[in-house]
Write a protein that holds these residues in place. Structure first.
Motif, PDB file in Angstrom:
ATOM      1  N   ILE A  53       0.833  -1.204   0.000  1.00  0.00           N
ATOM      2  CA  ILE A  53       0.000   0.000   0.000  1.00  0.00           C
ATOM      3  C   ILE A  53       0.869   1.256   0.000  1.00  0.00           C
ATOM      4  O   ILE A  53       0.609   2.205  -0.743  1.00  0.00           O
ATOM      5  N   ARG A  54       1.899   1.259   0.833  1.00  0.00           N
ATOM      6  CA  ARG A  54       2.815   2.420   0.888  1.00  0.00           C
ATOM      7  C   ARG A  54       3.464   2.648  -0.475  1.00  0.00           C
ATOM      8  O   ARG A  54       3.567   3.784  -0.949  1.00  0.00           O
ATOM      9  N   LYS A  55       3.897   1.555  -1.081  1.00  0.00           N
ATOM     10  CA  LYS A  55       4.576   1.644  -2.372  1.00  0.00           C
ATOM     11  C   LYS A  55       3.624   2.169  -3.458  1.00  0.00           C
ATOM     12  O   LYS A  55       3.971   3.058  -4.240  1.00  0.00           O
ATOM     13  N   ILE A  56       2.414   1.635  -3.484  1.00  0.00           N
ATOM     14  CA  ILE A  56       1.437   2.037  -4.498  1.00  0.00           C
ATOM     15  C   ILE A  56       1.007   3.486  -4.283  1.00  0.00           C
ATOM     16  O   ILE A  56       0.862   4.247  -5.250  1.00  0.00           O
ATOM     17  N   GLN A  57       0.820   3.885  -3.027  1.00  0.00           N
ATOM     18  CA  GLN A  57       0.453   5.276  -2.755  1.00  0.00           C
ATOM     19  C   GLN A  57       1.556   6.219  -3.236  1.00  0.00           C
ATOM     20  O   GLN A  57       1.276   7.290  -3.791  1.00  0.00           O
ATOM     21  N   ALA A  58       2.815   5.801  -3.066  1.00  0.00           N
ATOM     22  CA  ALA A  58       3.935   6.625  -3.537  1.00  0.00           C
ATOM     23  C   ALA A  58       3.918   6.741  -5.061  1.00  0.00           C
ATOM     24  O   ALA A  58       4.172   7.818  -5.623  1.00  0.00           O
ATOM     25  N   PHE A  59       3.595   5.626  -5.747  1.00  0.00           N
ATOM     26  CA  PHE A  59       3.484   5.664  -7.212  1.00  0.00           C
ATOM     27  C   PHE A  59       2.376   6.630  -7.639  1.00  0.00           C
ATOM     28  O   PHE A  59       2.538   7.407  -8.585  1.00  0.00           O
ATOM     29  N   ALA A  60       1.234   6.561  -6.952  1.00  0.00           N
ATOM     30  CA  ALA A  60       0.100   7.434  -7.285  1.00  0.00           C
ATOM     31  C   ALA A  60       0.448   8.896  -7.030  1.00  0.00           C
ATOM     32  O   ALA A  60       0.116   9.776  -7.839  1.00  0.00           O
TER      33      ALA A  60
END
Length: 481
Positions: free
Chosen positions: A459-466
């Motif tokens: 989730i942290r990684k995907i939020q950073a991508f977004a």
């Protein structure tokens, strides 16, 4: 997607990992293959075909002597349906020379032609090498299809084309405001696909809560069958069931926030709960061993052979896997399993939307011809032909009368009936293709389901991508209106 459809390897691939250059507006290396040997025009565009007078039989004013070029993605739906529609165009305009080609390499063959200003008149922009729709729209590369939508339908001159389409198709083709840039031709039901025969052999019904899902998977495991498999090399297939589950658990507004690239959208409790649920499938050993190394064809084949019970996919799977699905498989699809009775939306909430995005380039020589070919394809006869041949619905609202529906198609229609108004349509996959496929799909969900990232880390990684995409001024941003 793709339609799906588009995309194991380079073979019959349908929706493969996109390998494309950074942005459509940049100069690309000279294209290779069947479509790239075109005269360079320095990006100034080719000479337009002069439109003809609009008549009742020719409402778009197609120049009957102008050539028309149509390039189709050669994926899970094949090319026969399009070839049949081209024959109708040739019959209606016998003096027109029609060039038709089908390829899996849409981006590498056509991007150079966009850059040179001489693109084809109609393109099925799908598959592994799909050109980024958001970039195409943002750089004004596409013609507005409103004239097509406002033209009389091919069958009934008293009805406009737009009035013959399934709900949501016109809106899907819009990005900002009223222009419609894309016509999604196929109508795809996304969800969890399975063999009703296999489920019956376990003496189980399709699970509506996650506890029931885990119980069914445990039962399957004891009988030597994995609960799940998926396209491990292309894990952006996972959202076909995961996104509507998130919408079911947390409500449509959670999916809208994700589409809008809102800060902390991925940190919503519904996202966390659904990620943890899917991760539990990995932790409990319910995923078919070796799945992270399988492409979509390999995972679908293993599933069809009874090695796994469930697979997240779209309705193109019935046609794409027809050669490996046993005759007594009794193919079925269901909306995703929810968590429990606290979910915001009822069981049956499903993702269904237009697939197979057709576009008419702004600088095409014969834009009227490209739109007329689409008008033909949106006739009842062409729609029925597509459905009968490829086992999928079209954007035309009907076209199933008199057709014996295959098991998967029949199940998909039933799933839509059950969903009623509870149909969700996440837009991130067409607004931000690279973010969805390469980052959320491969680098986020793929790593989590392979056990290399815990849900919180994913989730942290995907939020950073977004967040990175939201701050990127080189790409156009879109929001739900």
């Amino acid at each position: 997607m793709g339609s799906t459809a588009h995309h194991g390897g380079e073979g019959v691939g349908r929706r493969d990992l996109i390998k494309r250059s950074a942005a459509l507006g940049l100069v690309a290396a000279p294209g290779v293959g069947l479509l790239s040997s075109c005269a360079s025009s320095g990006g100034d565009g080719q000479e337009k075909a002069k439109a003809s007078k609009k008549t009742a039989k020719n409402p778009l004013g197609v120049n009957g002597t102008a050539g028309m070029e149509f390039v189709l993605f050669d994926g899970g739906f094949g090319k026969e349906y399009a070839e049949d529609a081209v024959k109708v165009y040739e019959k209606d305009f016998p003096k027109a020379e029609v060039k038709f080609a089908a390829t899996q390499k849409i981006q590498s063959t056509l991007q150079p032609r966009f850059n040179q200003g001489n693109p084809p008149d109609l393109i099925d922009n799908s598959g592994a090498e799909q050109m980024d729709m958001g970039v195409l729209v943002g750089k004004n590369q596409l013609a507005d299809l409103t004239p097509l939508l406002d033209a009389p339908s091919y069958d009934d001159p008293s009805k406009k084309v737009r009035d013959t389409l399934r709900p949501g198709i016109v809106e899907m083709g819009q990005f900002d405001g009223k222009p419609v840039w894309i016509l999604y031709y196929a109508y795809t039901v996304y969800g969890v696909w399975y063999s009703q025969k296999a489920l019956d052999s376990l003496d189980e019904k399709y699970p509506e809560t996650w506890d029931e899902m885990l119980k069914v998977c445990e039962k399957a495991k004891k009988k030597g069958m994995a609960g799940w498999t998926y396209a491990g090399k292309y894990p952006y297939y996972l959202p076909f069931s995961l996104y509507p589950m998130i919408g079911k658990v947390g409500g449509r507004e959670v999916l809208d926030a994700i589409d809008n690239l809102e800060p902390n959208a991925w940190k919503h409790p519904a996202v966390k709960a659904c990620f943890e649920a899917y991760y539990e499938l990995y932790k409990k050993g319910y995923i078919l061993k070796g799945t992270p190394g399988l492409d979509h064809i390999q995972s679908q084949t293993a599933w069809a052979k009874g090695k796994a019970l469930f697979i997240p996919n779209g309705s193109w799977v019935e046609n794409e896997s027809a050669n490996v699905i046993p005759s007594d498989f009794d193919l079925a699809v269901s909306a995703p399993t929810g968590l429990d009775s606290s979910d915001k939306l009822p069981f049956g909430t499903i993702w269904a939307s237009g697939g197979e995005p057709f576009i008419v380039p702004q600088k095409a020589k014969n834009t009227e011809g490209g739109m007329e070919q689409l008008r033909i394809m949106l006739s009842e006869a062409s729609s029925k032909n597509f459905t009968a041949k490829v086992k999928s619905l079209t954007a035309y609202n009907g076209g199933t009368t008199g057709i014996t529906l295959t098991p998967g198609l029949k199940s998909g229609v039933a799933a839509l009936d059950k969903a009623g108004s509870n149909v969700v349509n996440p837009r991130i996959q067409d607004w931000y293709v690279q973010l969805q496929k390469e980052k959320i799909g491969v680098a986020g969900l793929g790593e989590m389901m392979a056990g290399r990232l815990a849900p919180a880390e994913a989730i942290r990684k995907i939020q950073a991508f977004a967040d990175e995409a939201a701050k990127d001024t080189s790409i156009k941003h879109y929001k739900h209106q």
